[in-house]
Design a protein around this motif. Structure first.
Motif, PDB file in Angstrom:
ATOM      1  N   THR A 175     -23.920  -6.256 -38.473  1.00 63.35           N
ATOM      2  CA  THR A 175     -22.656  -6.830 -38.029  1.00 63.35           C
ATOM      3  C   THR A 175     -22.308  -8.058 -38.861  1.00 63.35           C
ATOM      4  N   THR A 180     -19.430 -11.404 -38.751  1.00 61.60           N
ATOM      5  CA  THR A 180     -18.319 -12.129 -38.149  1.00 61.60           C
ATOM      6  C   THR A 180     -17.760 -13.045 -39.228  1.00 61.60           C
ATOM      7  N   GLU A 208     -20.277  -3.125 -38.574  1.00 61.42           N
ATOM      8  CA  GLU A 208     -19.163  -3.586 -37.763  1.00 61.42           C
ATOM      9  C   GLU A 208     -18.846  -5.015 -38.170  1.00 61.42           C
ATOM     10  N   ALA A 209     -17.555  -5.316 -38.357  1.00 60.42           N
ATOM     11  CA  ALA A 209     -17.149  -6.651 -38.776  1.00 60.42           C
ATOM     12  C   ALA A 209     -16.013  -7.146 -37.900  1.00 60.42           C
ATOM     13  N   ASP A 210     -16.186  -8.365 -37.392  1.00 63.93           N
ATOM     14  CA  ASP A 210     -15.150  -9.014 -36.588  1.00 63.93           C
ATOM     15  C   ASP A 210     -14.297  -9.859 -37.530  1.00 63.93           C
ATOM     16  N   ARG A 247     -10.951 -10.798 -36.717  1.00 59.95           N
ATOM     17  CA  ARG A 247      -9.742 -11.042 -35.929  1.00 59.95           C
ATOM     18  C   ARG A 247      -9.000 -12.308 -36.339  1.00 59.95           C
ATOM     19  N   VAL A 294     -10.024  -0.110 -39.693  1.00 65.90           N
ATOM     20  CA  VAL A 294      -9.861  -1.363 -38.965  1.00 65.90           C
ATOM     21  C   VAL A 294      -8.880  -1.153 -37.826  1.00 65.90           C
ATOM     22  N   GLY A 328      -8.313  -5.925 -35.685  1.00 62.02           N
ATOM     23  CA  GLY A 328      -9.125  -6.947 -36.349  1.00 62.02           C
ATOM     24  C   GLY A 328     -10.613  -6.641 -36.374  1.00 62.02           C
ATOM     25  N   ARG A 329     -10.990  -5.470 -35.912  1.00 57.57           N
ATOM     26  CA  ARG A 329     -12.409  -5.075 -35.945  1.00 57.57           C
ATOM     27  C   ARG A 329     -12.584  -3.922 -36.931  1.00 57.57           C
ATOM     28  N   THR A 372     -14.905  -1.091 -38.864  1.00 51.18           N
ATOM     29  CA  THR A 372     -16.113  -0.264 -38.791  1.00 51.18           C
ATOM     30  C   THR A 372     -16.220   0.539 -40.077  1.00 51.18           C
TER      31      THR A 372
END
Length: 505
Positions: free
Chosen positions: A8, A10, A438-440, A442, A482, A485-486, A488
């Motif tokens: 992950t 962020t 997974e990348a946040d 947002r 995406v 804003g998330r 995958t």
């Protein structure tokens, strides 16, 4: 090396590591092997221009968007008389190059190289000889290259057909001066003194130039990092950068350990930064010294064959590593490491650019092609311009022979606000497992995936050759998406990935 779990990220646009200096994606041309003769310069070749430079090579260098090129060495510079490479070619002397035991014709010199750099839209990073020579020759070279007119050396340049000065802004004070292999090698005290005096007179000739002092030849030198501390003690107020050099090889054929070596690079960078800051504190200085990683790459494939090459020949095939796919993965990890130090690491030069441990290969009289390491270097150079962001990363890890807690995911994030683009560079080190990501994201508001480039190959030893130049090339088949804003994505086993997103306002 069994991969389980997911990775992950962020990323917040306010978590800025630093502005990326475009010179981070520089390269290197030394008078060594076929880098110059048969590489960038081959009169009579079908693709040669009116100056003898190969246009097919120019096209590939332009594809890489190389911003700066270090010249003319390297070990070569420590025995080089720059005056041998200027003026009418028919009057130039042939010399024995003691660094590489070859015959140097001097058909290409300072002016020709400056011409070539203009053709590829690159700056020159010029190195001066502090092995057999010193401050006088260095300041004369600055005057020859940068002074407008009205003095001996500037007027000599004009008489050679170059009315306008070259305006070279970045200069290296010698090369690897701590190495016993170096012509005129020195102790840290000896080098620090001559580098200080050379820097002074060079800047008296042209106060606009920036200077790079020699750091240790590698972090394995017994004097590291005392060398850096001593050299900076002498030169701190006269230079802007200190250099780092490193090369890695997979001599024991341990791929998981090999692709973890970027962790060693990261530690090397951190140690040099702390040494610079120690001297800053010691001197109560307000000035910050930055880093120039002006030699880095994979280098080991050609070591044995180089021992068989006869000495004193012109442009022999020295250091011609044929790179594999696993080399490209490590090069990608090294590029990510450098991006993640963009706050202090401002320049770097992959060593080298053509034929000699290089992303570009040529055949004399024949083709030019892209080696495997060409692709991550190109992607980082083209898409890695802007601001380096600091992601919060969680990744599964593994242990190898020399490293513990090696993350399967190696990643860097670059935000190009002007272009409205966010780019994620990501390597999956696992040889046999896909890595869910997974990348946040947002904080950026609306996002749209432009493309997900993937560089993968089932054979870690796959290479691009003259006979099969497209054996290992990237594709656009990544599955990044995406929503809200998330992001995958699935990173294929043992792959280099570039995920580009447009920031929708």
């Amino acid at each position: 090396m069994t991969l389980t779990g997911k990775a992950t990220l962020t990323v917040d646009k306010s978590f800025r590591l630093g502005e990326i200096d475009n010179r981070l994606y520089g390269s290197f041309i030394e008078h060594l092997g076929r880098a110059v003769y048969g590489g960038i310069y081959e009169p009579g070749h079908a693709a040669a221009d009116e100056s003898g430079f190969r246009k097919d090579v120019i096209d590939l260098v332009n594809e890489l968007q190389v911003p700066i090129v270090r010249y003319p060495g390297g070990n070569f510079v420590s025995g080089y008389n720059w005056e041998d490479g200027v003026g009418p070619r028919e009057q130039r002397k042939k010399r024995l190059d003691l660094a590489w035991k070859t015959l140097e014709t001097n058909a290409v010199g300072t002016n020709e190289f400056a011409d070539w750099c203009r053709k590829v839209n690159a700056e020159v990073m010029m190195a001066v000889n502090l092995g057999t020579r010193g401050p006088d020759e260095a300041r004369n070279l600055v005057e020859y290259c940068n002074h407008p007119s009205g003095t001996y050396w500037s007027d000599l340049r004009i008489s050679h057909g170059y009315e306008k000065p070259h305006g070279i802004r970045t200069w290296c004070l010698g090369n690897e001066m701590d190495g016993p292999w170096q012509i005129g090698s020195k102790t840290a005290e000896e080098y620090g003194r001559i580098a200080c005096e050379t820097a002074k007179v060079m800047k008296w000739v042209d106060p606009t130039i920036e200077l790079v002092a020699c750091g240790s030849s590698s972090r394995s030198m017994k004097t590291f990092p005392e060398w850096e501390a001593t050299v900076l003690d002498h030169t701190y107020e006269h230079v802007e950068y200190i250099s780092l050099h490193t090369y890695y090889g997979n001599r024991d054929n341990d791929t998981p350990n090999f692709v973890a070596r970027s962790l060693d690079m990261d530690s090397f960078i951190r140690t040099v930064i702390s040494t610079c800051d120690y001297i800053k504190a010691k001197k109560r200085s307000k000035k910050t010294i930055n880093l120039s990683f002006d030699e880095w790459n994979v280098w080991f494939h050609s070591n044995d064959q180089d021992k068989k090459i006869a000495p004193w020949t012109e442009a022999p095939p020295l250091l011609e590593d044929e790179y594999t796919f696993e080399d490209a993965i490590l090069v990608g990890c090294m590029l990510i490491t450098m991006i993640n130090h963009a706050d202090r690491l401002k320049m770097a030069c992959i060593a080298q650019l053509v034929n000699v441990i290089a992303p570009i290969m040529t055949a004399n009289g024949g083709e030019a092609w892209r080696q495997t390491i060409f692709f991550p270097y190109r992607d980082a150079s083209v898409y890695g311009r802007g601001v380096a962001l600091q992601p919060i990363v969680s990744s599964p890890k593994y242990d190898s022979k020399d490293f513990t807690d090696v993350p399967y995911l190696e990643s860097a994030v670059v935000y190009n606000e002007e272009a409205g683009e966010l780019t994620l560079f990501a390597v999956n080190r696992s040889l046999d497992g896909k890595l869910p990501l997974e990348a946040d994201l947002r904080s950026f508001g609306g996002l749209k995936v432009i493309e997900h480039l993937v560089y993968e190959n089932q054979d870690p030893k796959a290479a691009n050759t003259r006979e099969n130049p497209d054996n290992a090339i990237p594709h656009q088949g990544g599955n990044a998406s995406v929503d809200g804003g998330r992001l995958t994505a699935e990173l294929p086993a043992f792959s280099w990935n570039v995920i580009r997103l447009s920031v929708v306002q």
